[in-house]
Design a protein around this motif. Structure first.
Motif, PDB file in Angstrom:
ATOM      1  N   LEU A  13       0.864  -1.227   0.035  1.00 59.44           N
ATOM      2  CA  LEU A  13      -0.067  -0.076  -0.015  1.00 59.44           C
ATOM      3  C   LEU A  13       0.798   1.221  -0.195  1.00 59.44           C
ATOM      4  N   PHE A  21      -2.903   8.950   1.028  1.00 58.20           N
ATOM      5  CA  PHE A  21      -4.056   9.456   1.820  1.00 58.20           C
ATOM      6  C   PHE A  21      -3.363   9.872   3.351  1.00 58.20           C
ATOM      7  N   TYR A  28      -8.597  16.060   3.067  1.00 61.79           N
ATOM      8  CA  TYR A  28      -9.481  15.110   2.378  1.00 61.79           C
ATOM      9  C   TYR A  28     -10.779  15.502   2.301  1.00 61.79           C
ATOM     10  N   ASN A  32     -12.803  16.473  -1.021  1.00 58.95           N
ATOM     11  CA  ASN A  32     -14.142  15.647  -1.504  1.00 58.95           C
ATOM     12  C   ASN A  32     -15.356  16.527  -1.800  1.00 58.95           C
ATOM     13  N   THR A  64     -12.683   2.964   5.305  1.00 62.56           N
ATOM     14  CA  THR A  64     -13.586   4.172   5.879  1.00 62.56           C
ATOM     15  C   THR A  64     -12.817   5.422   5.936  1.00 62.56           C
ATOM     16  N   SER A  88      -4.872   3.819   6.322  1.00 63.45           N
ATOM     17  CA  SER A  88      -4.104   5.096   6.425  1.00 63.45           C
ATOM     18  C   SER A  88      -4.509   5.516   8.052  1.00 63.45           C
ATOM     19  N   PHE A 132     -15.854   4.774  -2.234  1.00 63.62           N
ATOM     20  CA  PHE A 132     -14.928   5.309  -3.112  1.00 63.62           C
ATOM     21  C   PHE A 132     -13.485   4.724  -2.493  1.00 63.62           C
ATOM     22  N   ARG A 135     -11.669   0.987  -5.645  1.00 63.99           N
ATOM     23  CA  ARG A 135     -10.789   1.104  -6.717  1.00 63.99           C
ATOM     24  C   ARG A 135      -9.112   1.200  -6.297  1.00 63.99           C
ATOM     25  N   ASN A 136      -8.796   1.349  -4.919  1.00 65.15           N
ATOM     26  CA  ASN A 136      -7.497   1.472  -4.379  1.00 65.15           C
ATOM     27  C   ASN A 136      -6.832   0.340  -4.128  1.00 65.15           C
TER      28      ASN A 136
HETATM   29  C1  LIG Z   1     -10.964   7.991  -1.351  1.00 65.85           C
HETATM   30  S1  LIG Z   1     -11.083   7.433   0.164  1.00 65.85           S
HETATM   31  C2  LIG Z   1     -12.631   7.264   0.627  1.00 65.85           C
HETATM   32  C3  LIG Z   1     -12.814   7.346   2.201  1.00 65.85           C
HETATM   33  C4  LIG Z   1     -14.251   7.200   2.774  1.00 65.85           C
HETATM   34  N1  LIG Z   1     -14.747   5.854   2.553  1.00 65.85           N
HETATM   35  C5  LIG Z   1     -14.947   8.219   2.058  1.00 65.85           C
HETATM   36  O1  LIG Z   1     -16.106   7.774   1.611  1.00 65.85           O
HETATM   37  O2  LIG Z   1     -14.858   9.334   2.081  1.00 65.85           O
HETATM   38  C6  LIG Z   1     -10.054   5.910  -0.080  1.00 65.85           C
HETATM   39  C7  LIG Z   1      -9.702   5.229   1.337  1.00 65.85           C
HETATM   40  O3  LIG Z   1      -9.374   3.871   0.880  1.00 65.85           O
HETATM   41  C8  LIG Z   1      -8.174   3.589   1.762  1.00 65.85           C
HETATM   42  N2  LIG Z   1      -7.706   2.130   1.165  1.00 65.85           N
HETATM   43  C9  LIG Z   1      -6.832   2.019   0.038  1.00 65.85           C
HETATM   44  N3  LIG Z   1      -6.206   0.820  -0.083  1.00 65.85           N
HETATM   45  C10 LIG Z   1      -7.118   0.100   1.023  1.00 65.85           C
HETATM   46  C11 LIG Z   1      -6.996  -1.347   1.484  1.00 65.85           C
HETATM   47  N4  LIG Z   1      -6.389  -2.368   0.858  1.00 65.85           N
HETATM   48  N5  LIG Z   1      -7.992  -1.641   2.458  1.00 65.85           N
HETATM   49  C12 LIG Z   1      -8.751  -0.874   2.917  1.00 65.85           C
HETATM   50  N6  LIG Z   1      -8.646   0.713   2.757  1.00 65.85           N
HETATM   51  C13 LIG Z   1      -7.910   0.891   1.706  1.00 65.85           C
HETATM   52  C14 LIG Z   1      -7.558   4.628   1.632  1.00 65.85           C
HETATM   53  O4  LIG Z   1      -6.625   4.555   3.029  1.00 65.85           O
HETATM   54  C15 LIG Z   1      -8.567   5.652   1.852  1.00 65.85           C
HETATM   55  O5  LIG Z   1      -8.655   6.094   3.198  1.00 65.85           O
END
Ligand SMILES: C[S@@+](CC[C@H](N)C(=O)[O-])C[C@H]1O[C@@H](n2cnc3c(N)ncnc32)[C@H](O)[C@@H]1O
Length: 242
Positions: A13, A21, A28, A32, A64, A88, A132, A135-136
């Motif tokens: 990650l 992040f 953030y 957003n 989250t 994060s 959201f 996709r990460n």
């Molecule tokens: C765009 S933010 C969305 C946060 C929140 N769910 C929202 O609606 O605002 C994406 C989040 O995905 C998390 N993320 C990335 N890779 C992840 C993984 N493998 N498992 C869980 N969360 C992950 C990031 O740390 C980040 O906080």
């Protein structure tokens, strides 16, 4: 799960979005709100509605981040328990502050973790939601399999994800917005010189039908796709099979 056990995933990650992040966590929520033109709250509420909660459920909010979805879920019905998981620590810290300010400490817990390798037993949750975030994930199918595993049979999985509408009136407009406006405004607001994250990660996400098939592959049934705001966001809903 200890941090050591999680270190493999952390490393992966860190190479990807984890550090990103952490860096933007403080800004953030503002990013957003502005980049979604104030629509992100409405999209999250649609995901919460899709769970059809009646009160008393135990819910997983995966990825989250700063906890907006967890807070929305906890406030939607009485006696709901939400566990938010995210890799994060900075995003979680911002989220914990918001949970405290909302007076929801008894209902919402945020914790460090990787959605591809969850510490929970099978069938631990009634439902799972993720906004959201998917996709990460470096391995999205593995993330979906974990959601399917930790949610009880018949429980729902609701997934919100941004997409680039490929046809229709909004397709050109939305592409222009994501490719021209978002990187510039994002760079300005995040302080990051190159705010390419959003456009690159949206472009790398599979078409809705392909992702719905992946959900089925992970053990989810009755999968439906609901395009929101002219298809700028898709809400995917599936039910964990028996
Ligand atoms: C765009 S933010 C969305 C946060 C929140 N769910 C929202 O609606 O605002 C994406 C989040 O995905 C998390 N993320 C990335 N890779 C992840 C993984 N493998 N498992 C869980 N969360 C992950 C990031 O740390 C980040 O906080």
């Amino acid at each position: 799960m200890t941090t050591e056990e999680f270190s493999g995933a952390t490393k992966e990650l860190e190479g990807g979005d984890g550090e990103f992040f952490d860096e933007i966590a403080a800004r953030y929520d503002l990013l957003n709100r502005i980049l979604s033109l104030g629509l992100d709250g409405r999209w999250r509420r649609r995901a919460v509605q899709a769970l059809e909660l009646s009160g008393g459920e135990v819910i997983l909010d995966l990825a989250t981040g700063t906890g907006d979805l967890a807070i929305e879920i906890a406030g939607s019905r009485s006696e709901i328990t939400v566990v938010g998981v995210d890799p994060s620590r900075e995003m979680i810290a911002v989220g914990e502050d918001k949970v405290r300010r909302a007076g929801l400490e008894d209902a919402v817990t945020l914790e460090f973790g990787d959605g591809q390798n969850l510490r929970f037993d099978d069938d631990h949750f009634d439902h799972c939601a993720i906004a959201f975030g998917i996709r990460n994930f470096p391995d999205r199918l593995q993330g979906l399999r974990e959601m399917s595993r930790v949610v009880r049979s018949g429980g729902k999985v609701a997934i919100l994800e941004l997409s680039e509408p490929r046809k229709g009136v909004m397709a050109g407009m939305s592409r222009l917005y994501v490719h021209q406006v978002v990187p510039r405004v994002g760079a300005l607001l995040s302080g990051s010189e190159q705010y390419k994250y959003l456009q690159e990660s949206i472009a790398a996400f599979p078409p809705a039908e392909e992702f719905a098939t992946m959900m089925e592959e992970a053990g989810l049934e009755d999968v439906t796709v609901h395009p929101l705001t002219f298809g700028v966001v898709n809400l995917f809903v599936g039910r964990v099979g028996m």
